[in-house]
Design a protein around this motif. Structure first.
Motif, PDB file in Angstrom:
ATOM      1  N   GLU A  93      21.158  24.945  42.768  1.00  0.00           N
ATOM      2  CA  GLU A  93      20.608  24.201  41.631  1.00  0.00           C
ATOM      3  C   GLU A  93      19.156  24.588  41.377  1.00  0.00           C
ATOM      4  OE1 GLU A  93      20.598  19.682  39.990  1.00  0.00           O
ATOM      5  OE2 GLU A  93      22.285  20.547  41.048  1.00  0.00           O
TER       6      GLU A  93
ATOM      7  N   GLU B  14      27.917  28.252  34.251  1.00  0.00           N
ATOM      8  CA  GLU B  14      26.693  27.581  34.686  1.00  0.00           C
ATOM      9  C   GLU B  14      26.301  26.483  33.707  1.00  0.00           C
ATOM     10  OE1 GLU B  14      24.562  31.329  37.015  1.00  0.00           O
ATOM     11  OE2 GLU B  14      24.278  31.086  34.854  1.00  0.00           O
TER      12      GLU B  14
ATOM     13  N   ARG C  76      28.526  23.542  34.324  1.00  0.00           N
ATOM     14  CA  ARG C  76      28.112  22.825  35.528  1.00  0.00           C
ATOM     15  C   ARG C  76      26.912  21.928  35.252  1.00  0.00           C
ATOM     16  NH1 ARG C  76      28.637  26.744  39.173  1.00  0.00           N
ATOM     17  NH2 ARG C  76      26.685  27.690  38.576  1.00  0.00           N
ATOM     18  N   ARG C  77      25.942  22.439  34.484  1.00  0.00           N
ATOM     19  CA  ARG C  77      24.765  21.625  34.154  1.00  0.00           C
ATOM     20  C   ARG C  77      25.120  20.430  33.283  1.00  0.00           C
ATOM     21  NH1 ARG C  77      19.309  25.049  32.868  1.00  0.00           N
ATOM     22  NH2 ARG C  77      19.214  26.184  34.819  1.00  0.00           N
TER      23      ARG C  77
ATOM     24  N   ARG D 149      27.979  18.998  33.317  1.00  0.00           N
ATOM     25  CA  ARG D 149      29.013  18.247  34.038  1.00  0.00           C
ATOM     26  C   ARG D 149      30.285  18.113  33.209  1.00  0.00           C
ATOM     27  NH1 ARG D 149      25.424  18.926  37.542  1.00  0.00           N
ATOM     28  NH2 ARG D 149      24.619  17.282  38.862  1.00  0.00           N
ATOM     29  N   ILE D 150      30.678  19.225  32.578  1.00  0.00           N
ATOM     30  CA  ILE D 150      31.926  19.283  31.823  1.00  0.00           C
ATOM     31  C   ILE D 150      32.761  20.428  32.374  1.00  0.00           C
ATOM     32  CG2 ILE D 150      30.921  18.298  29.718  1.00  0.00           C
ATOM     33  CD1 ILE D 150      30.851  21.121  28.535  1.00  0.00           C
TER      34      ILE D 150
ATOM     35  N   ARG E 123      34.961  23.929  32.515  1.00  0.00           N
ATOM     36  CA  ARG E 123      34.750  25.299  32.055  1.00  0.00           C
ATOM     37  C   ARG E 123      35.456  25.553  30.726  1.00  0.00           C
ATOM     38  NH1 ARG E 123      37.933  29.672  32.667  1.00  0.00           N
ATOM     39  NH2 ARG E 123      36.946  31.685  32.850  1.00  0.00           N
TER      40      ARG E 123
END
Length: 77
Positions: free
Chosen positions: A12, A25, A28-29, A31-32, A34
């Motif tokens: 992170e 990425e 991920r940031r 929070r959903i 792909r």
């Protein structure tokens, strides 16, 4: 701190310094998932650029996307 959580903390810290992110990425940031991130990029909801044959998301496009979501009227259920 366990080994996996320390690795996540290092990842992170590195992620926060990046200017261009992969779609994974960015997902991920945010929070959903792909797949959802790819769909939003392809629809133009999240800004992206091409670098050669690669698709990248500018790091500053994520706060812009969230701000756009916050100002969008609520959809009827």
């Amino acid at each position: 701190m366990t080994e996996s959580s320390s690795a996540a903390a290092v990842r992170e810290a590195v992620d926060s310094a990046l200017v261009l992110l992969t779609v994974e990425e960015a997902a991920r940031r945010l929070r959903i998932g792909r797949t959802t991130a790819f769909r939003l990029v392809l629809a133009g909801e999240i800004e992206s650029v091409t670098v050669g044959r690669l698709r990248r998301v500018p790091a500053d496009a994520l706060p812009a996307f969230v701000a756009k979501l916050r100002h969008r009227p609520a959809e009827a259920a």
